[in-house]
Structures are given as C-alpha cells and as structure tokens.
Design a protein around this motif. Structure first.
Motif, PDB file in Angstrom:
ATOM      1  N   GLY A  80       0.830  -1.195   0.000  1.00  9.16           N
ATOM      2  CA  GLY A  80       0.000   0.000   0.000  1.00  9.16           C
ATOM      3  C   GLY A  80       0.861   1.240   0.000  1.00  9.16           C
ATOM      4  O   GLY A  80       1.923   1.275   0.644  1.00  9.16           O
ATOM      5  N   ILE A  81       0.436   2.257  -0.751  1.00  9.93           N
ATOM      6  CA  ILE A  81       1.130   3.549  -0.790  1.00  9.93           C
ATOM      7  C   ILE A  81       0.185   4.567  -0.175  1.00  9.93           C
ATOM      8  O   ILE A  81      -0.836   4.925  -0.759  1.00  9.93           O
ATOM      9  CB  ILE A  81       1.508   3.923  -2.232  1.00  9.93           C
ATOM     10  N   PHE A  82       0.539   5.014   1.023  1.00 13.08           N
ATOM     11  CA  PHE A  82      -0.374   5.798   1.839  1.00 13.08           C
ATOM     12  C   PHE A  82       0.210   7.179   2.121  1.00 13.08           C
ATOM     13  O   PHE A  82       1.359   7.309   2.528  1.00 13.08           O
ATOM     14  CB  PHE A  82      -0.651   5.072   3.156  1.00 13.08           C
ATOM     15  N   GLY A  83      -0.597   8.217   1.916  1.00 19.21           N
ATOM     16  CA  GLY A  83      -0.136   9.579   2.148  1.00 19.21           C
ATOM     17  C   GLY A  83      -1.298  10.519   2.380  1.00 19.21           C
ATOM     18  O   GLY A  83      -2.396  10.107   2.734  1.00 19.21           O
ATOM     19  N   ALA A  84      -1.044  11.811   2.162  1.00 18.86           N
ATOM     20  CA  ALA A  84      -2.012  12.908   2.292  1.00 18.86           C
ATOM     21  C   ALA A  84      -2.262  13.320   3.734  1.00 18.86           C
ATOM     22  O   ALA A  84      -2.969  14.299   3.970  1.00 18.86           O
ATOM     23  CB  ALA A  84      -3.347  12.580   1.603  1.00 18.86           C
ATOM     24  N   GLU A  85      -1.705  12.593   4.699  1.00 22.61           N
ATOM     25  CA  GLU A  85      -1.805  12.972   6.102  1.00 22.61           C
ATOM     26  C   GLU A  85      -0.603  12.383   6.840  1.00 22.61           C
ATOM     27  O   GLU A  85      -0.127  11.300   6.479  1.00 22.61           O
ATOM     28  CB  GLU A  85      -3.119  12.473   6.717  1.00 22.61           C
ATOM     29  N   PRO A  86      -0.090  13.076   7.853  1.00 22.68           N
ATOM     30  CA  PRO A  86       1.020  12.507   8.623  1.00 22.68           C
ATOM     31  C   PRO A  86       0.597  11.222   9.322  1.00 22.68           C
ATOM     32  O   PRO A  86      -0.531  11.123   9.818  1.00 22.68           O
ATOM     33  CB  PRO A  86       1.355  13.607   9.637  1.00 22.68           C
ATOM     34  N   TRP A  87       1.488  10.229   9.348  1.00 20.64           N
ATOM     35  CA  TRP A  87       1.189   8.997  10.077  1.00 20.64           C
ATOM     36  C   TRP A  87       2.480   8.425  10.636  1.00 20.64           C
ATOM     37  O   TRP A  87       3.553   8.664  10.129  1.00 20.64           O
ATOM     38  CB  TRP A  87       0.441   7.989   9.203  1.00 20.64           C
ATOM     39  N   THR A  88       2.351   7.687  11.706  1.00 19.81           N
ATOM     40  CA  THR A  88       3.500   7.259  12.479  1.00 19.81           C
ATOM     41  C   THR A  88       3.944   5.840  12.118  1.00 19.81           C
ATOM     42  O   THR A  88       3.236   5.102  11.431  1.00 19.81           O
ATOM     43  CB  THR A  88       3.161   7.289  13.968  1.00 19.81           C
ATOM     44  N   GLU A  89       5.101   5.466  12.647  1.00 17.69           N
ATOM     45  CA  GLU A  89       5.566   4.088  12.497  1.00 17.69           C
ATOM     46  C   GLU A  89       4.607   3.119  13.185  1.00 17.69           C
ATOM     47  O   GLU A  89       4.414   1.992  12.724  1.00 17.69           O
ATOM     48  CB  GLU A  89       6.977   3.943  13.074  1.00 17.69           C
ATOM     49  N   GLU A  90       4.015   3.559  14.281  1.00 16.04           N
ATOM     50  CA  GLU A  90       3.053   2.709  14.978  1.00 16.04           C
ATOM     51  C   GLU A  90       1.829   2.438  14.107  1.00 16.04           C
ATOM     52  O   GLU A  90       1.316   1.311  14.080  1.00 16.04           O
ATOM     53  CB  GLU A  90       2.646   3.370  16.299  1.00 16.04           C
ATOM     54  N   MET A  91       1.368   3.453  13.362  1.00 21.33           N
ATOM     55  CA  MET A  91       0.252   3.219  12.456  1.00 21.33           C
ATOM     56  C   MET A  91       0.677   2.309  11.307  1.00 21.33           C
ATOM     57  O   MET A  91      -0.116   1.482  10.834  1.00 21.33           O
ATOM     58  CB  MET A  91      -0.328   4.531  11.926  1.00 21.33           C
ATOM     59  N   ARG A  92       1.927   2.450  10.858  1.00 16.38           N
ATOM     60  CA  ARG A  92       2.419   1.551   9.804  1.00 16.38           C
ATOM     61  C   ARG A  92       2.305   0.091  10.270  1.00 16.38           C
ATOM     62  O   ARG A  92       1.827  -0.778   9.535  1.00 16.38           O
ATOM     63  CB  ARG A  92       3.873   1.871   9.465  1.00 16.38           C
ATOM     64  N   GLN A  93       2.746  -0.175  11.489  1.00 17.07           N
ATOM     65  CA  GLN A  93       2.684  -1.536  12.009  1.00 17.07           C
ATOM     66  C   GLN A  93       1.244  -2.023  12.123  1.00 17.07           C
ATOM     67  O   GLN A  93       0.945  -3.187  11.841  1.00 17.07           O
ATOM     68  CB  GLN A  93       3.385  -1.607  13.372  1.00 17.07           C
ATOM     69  N   GLU A  94       0.350  -1.130  12.525  1.00 18.60           N
ATOM     70  CA  GLU A  94      -1.069  -1.487  12.630  1.00 18.60           C
ATOM     71  C   GLU A  94      -1.642  -1.867  11.266  1.00 18.60           C
ATOM     72  O   GLU A  94      -2.339  -2.877  11.120  1.00 18.60           O
ATOM     73  CB  GLU A  94      -1.841  -0.303  13.221  1.00 18.60           C
ATOM     74  N   ILE A  95      -1.340  -1.073  10.241  1.00 14.93           N
ATOM     75  CA  ILE A  95      -1.837  -1.357   8.890  1.00 14.93           C
ATOM     76  C   ILE A  95      -1.259  -2.664   8.375  1.00 14.93           C
ATOM     77  O   ILE A  95      -1.979  -3.516   7.820  1.00 14.93           O
ATOM     78  CB  ILE A  95      -1.490  -0.198   7.942  1.00 14.93           C
ATOM     79  N   GLN A  96       0.037  -2.835   8.536  1.00 19.18           N
ATOM     80  CA  GLN A  96       0.687  -4.038   8.008  1.00 19.18           C
ATOM     81  C   GLN A  96       0.154  -5.294   8.682  1.00 19.18           C
ATOM     82  O   GLN A  96      -0.050  -6.327   8.026  1.00 19.18           O
ATOM     83  CB  GLN A  96       2.205  -3.928   8.182  1.00 19.18           C
ATOM     84  N   GLN A  97      -0.084  -5.229   9.976  1.00 21.04           N
ATOM     85  CA  GLN A  97      -0.590  -6.388  10.696  1.00 21.04           C
ATOM     86  C   GLN A  97      -2.023  -6.711  10.302  1.00 21.04           C
ATOM     87  O   GLN A  97      -2.364  -7.882  10.076  1.00 21.04           O
ATOM     88  CB  GLN A  97      -0.508  -6.137  12.201  1.00 21.04           C
ATOM     89  N   ARG A  98      -2.849  -5.674  10.190  1.00 22.40           N
ATOM     90  CA  ARG A  98      -4.264  -5.926   9.935  1.00 22.40           C
ATOM     91  C   ARG A  98      -4.548  -6.291   8.484  1.00 22.40           C
ATOM     92  O   ARG A  98      -5.485  -7.056   8.206  1.00 22.40           O
ATOM     93  CB  ARG A  98      -5.095  -4.705  10.341  1.00 22.40           C
ATOM     94  N   LEU A  99      -3.775  -5.750   7.536  1.00 19.64           N
ATOM     95  CA  LEU A  99      -4.014  -6.057   6.121  1.00 19.64           C
ATOM     96  C   LEU A  99      -3.044  -7.097   5.566  1.00 19.64           C
ATOM     97  O   LEU A  99      -3.253  -7.607   4.466  1.00 19.64           O
ATOM     98  CB  LEU A  99      -3.913  -4.771   5.283  1.00 19.64           C
ATOM     99  N   GLY A 100      -1.977  -7.359   6.289  1.00 14.36           N
ATOM    100  CA  GLY A 100      -0.995  -8.339   5.810  1.00 14.36           C
ATOM    101  C   GLY A 100      -0.241  -7.866   4.592  1.00 14.36           C
ATOM    102  O   GLY A 100       0.032  -8.657   3.670  1.00 14.36           O
TER     103      GLY A 100
END
Length: 412
Positions: free
Chosen positions: A204-224
């Motif tokens: 996934g290529i995600f932008g348009a708003e600031p996001w943290t490394e913690e959110m990255r881990q959340e996305i990667q875990q939940r979507l695989g």
C-alpha cells in the motif's frame, strides 16, 4: 512484489555529482525564467541583486528569498503563474486554511513531470506493468487521485479509479478485481481493514496525512501488506515529490532532479526546478521533516516521514507537542481511531485525548502520554464507533476548542 526496481535507472541512480550539476543548470534556468517576467518572485530575486541565472550557484541557494502559502493567497488565483494562459491544461489545488483556496496551474510539461515521478514512486513500491492499482484517493481538485492515475498509466499498469468513499463498493472491487497495490490515506486503509480479509494486496502507498511508524505496524498487521509512505503537495506537484521504495529503509526517496529540497529550522523547503506553469523558488511547505543521504539502489537523497506541520504544533504550558507524538502512544494501547482536543478556552491550555477502547486503558495511557510529552493530558475512553470515521477526505485528528460546545460529547 518485485524488488522495486527503478523506473528510470539513468536518473534515479545517477552519480550524485552529475545530479548536482544538472540541478544547478536547472536552478539557473528557473531563475532566468522568473526574471523574464514582472512576477512577484522575479521582483524578490532582483531585490537581492540577482540579475541573471548564472549569478546563482546551487550552494548559494540559501541566500535567495523564500516564498510562502500566504504569498500564493495574496496573489490569488494565478498571480504567480509565468506560463501563458493558453499553455495551461489543468488546475489543481486545495481549499486552504479558513477556506482560502490555493490553486495551481499546470502545463502539459508539468503533467508529464508529475506522471514521471509518480511512475517512479509506484515502481519503487514494486508495481509493474502487470499490476492492478486500486486507487482510493479522491479525484478532483485534490491532487491525490489523479497523481496516482497519471503515474499508473505512465507505468502502463491497470488503474482502478475508484476515488474516495462508498466503502462497500471498494470492498467488492478489491475482492473481485484482486489488485496487488492499494493507494489511499492511511486512516482509510484502516477503515478498509475493518472489512477486508485475506486480500490479494501486497503493498500500500499511503499519504495525504502525517502517520506514524506505529500506524504503519497497525496497517501491516491488519491487512498483511507492506505499507509505504508517499509525500507531495499541490504547490510543488502533488504526490510523487518523495516516496518510500521497498529498499529505502523507511525513508522517502526525493525526486530531487525535479524538486530541490532544503530544511530551514526543521521545515521542508522545495524549489521546483522543472515546473513551467507556476514554478516556485524556495517554497516553505510548513511540513516538518529531516533530510538524509541515499540508500538502496537509488542515489537520491531521502526525507523522513513527516513529524507534523508547523501550524499543527501545539504549545501546551511551554512544551511543544506534535499530534504524531500523541498518535505513537495511543496506538500502543488503543484503536487507531482517536481525537486530540486542544482546549484554549482559558489562558492555560489543556490537552484532551479521546480514544475508543476499554476503561482499563485510561490510567496507563495517561501515564505513557505524560512520560512521552512531559505534560498531563486528560484521557477520555469512548465506546467503539463513537468517534467519526472518514471515507473521503483526510482524517481529522486535531480539534481546537476555543468557545462553545465541545468537539465531542463528554468533555468539560
């Protein structure tokens, strides 16, 4: 996914010294183009004694004046345009703070540059001609959707132009078309994760708003999937100014042959070396980040994920706080749905943090926030679904409360 091979190896892997020579040539050409008009920027350059492009060296760019969003507002709608009107093929922009629009005219050449840098971004994420790109960024004046679209078609991948909203339809199309690339805001990726299971998506290529490394881990875990960051703004070109690649070690490769980067007091400053419609010399973005050397296959300089925006920085009892610092703590203990409320109804500011979770996280979250920020926050725990979700625009993570009714129920 593939290893994220460069879309244009000759440019992306260029010898850094050769790139600096190219950047200096393009900078001098930009200065000449600005000086050839009675444009506001040209006048500012003349005021500091620059009369021709060859008066400027790349290592002296810091001596030139900067430009801000206020300057764009002051010359609304197209006072900074230097191309002829008949050469403008489209207009993009945003509503701007307080409803003041920021409009950017693009020439055909600008659109070509945009398509090129977005193709680089997609290729760096592992997309190929065989990819199917599910594009859930909004289409319209906002540059996100069409930026990805231009890059995907330049890459000759298959783009599914879903745009934002209508989540049920998004889920159906992902299940039926089986894309391998997802493009949207990180907050919307988490909204999709509520209903998506075992998808074909790889990155996934995600932008348009600031996001943290913690959110990255959340996305990667939940979507695989592998979650990568992309950065851009309409004043510079749109998405594609910088983007992570699979081998960029968590930082974003800057398309610095087109957009020369600096930082001034932590703020990103960009010069659009090749734009022709409304080029900007030393534009202060308001975004806070750091610059780094290259890594992986590419010789491009990199930038960090955004720490935040200078105008989003909160000063609470003398302590500087960025919303992303709060997000990093929240995601360790609660769901990614949260709201920060800056209570400015009195002279002593107070921070409220509302999260969706169980009541037992209230004390530990308050303690962790105090340890991280050095100030006390009032933590409010709400039932799941009580905080608003966003499907079309950027997630609203910060509310400033100066008078009247509280931004959410339960605040006093």
């Amino acid at each position: 996914m593939t290893a994220g091979a460069p879309f244009d190896p000759e440019t992306e892997c260029m010898d850094p010294e050769a790139r600096r020579e190219l950047q200096e040539q393009r900078l001098q050409g930009l200065v000449d183009r600005l000086l050839a008009t009675d444009n506001f920027q040209g006048n500012k350059i003349r005021e500091v004694g620059v009369m021709r492009g060859t008066d400027v060296r790349l290592d002296e760019i810091h001596l030139l004046p900067t430009i801000t969003k206020q300057d764009l507002w002051d010359h609304y709608p197209f006072g900074l345009r230097i191309a002829e009107q008949e050469d403008i093929v489209c207009v993009h922009g945003s509503s701007g703070t307080g409803g003041r629009p920021t409009l950017i005219p693009y020439t055909a050449h600008d659109v070509e540059v945009w398509a090129e840098v977005m193709a680089r971004a997609l290729a760096g994420a592992g997309a190929t001609r065989r990819s199917i790109i599910h594009n859930a960024y909004g289409y319209g004046l906002f540059t996100g959707g069409l930026g990805v679209h231009h890059g995907g078609t330049r890459l000759r991948a298959t783009v599914v132009p879903v745009s934002g909203g209508m989540t049920e339809r998004q889920i159906r199309l992902i299940e039926d078309l089986k894309p391998d690339v997802l493009c949207c805001t990180p907050s919307y990726a988490l909204r999709l994760a509520d209903d998506l299971k075992n998808t074909s998506i790889k990155v996934g290529i995600f932008g348009a708003e600031p996001w943290t490394e913690e959110m990255r881990q959340e996305i990667q875990q939940r979507l695989g999937i592998r979650a990568l960051d992309i950065y851009g703004l309409s004043e510079v070109i749109g998405p594609g100014v910088a983007c992570e690649s699979l081998d960029s070690e968590g930082l974003l490769n800057i398309a610095e042959d087109h957009f020369y980067p600096e930082t001034v007091d932590g703020e990103l400053v960009f010069t659009t070396l090749t734009k022709t419609g409304m080029p900007l010399l030393r534009y202060r973005t308001g975004d806070v980040a750091t610059l780094h050397g290259p890594a992986g296959q590419r010789t491009l300089r990199r930038m960090s994920k955004l720490k935040g925006r200078k105008d989003d920085m909160l000063v609470i009892r003398g302590v500087n706080v960025f919303p992303t610092e709060i997000e990093a703590v929240v995601l360790e203990h609660a769901s990614p749905h949260y709201l920060i409320v800056e209570d400015r109804r009195t002279t002593t500011a107070q921070l409220h943090v509302a999260v969706e979770s169980t009541q037992d996280v209230r004390t530990v979250l308050a303690e962790r926030l105090r340890e991280r920020l050095g100030i006390t926050c009032r933590v409010h725990v709400l039932e799941p679904g009580k905080l608003p979700r966003t499907e079309v625009s950027k997630a609203q993570r910060l509310a400033r409360w100066t008078q009247g009714q509280a931004p959410i129920d339960g605040l006093t």
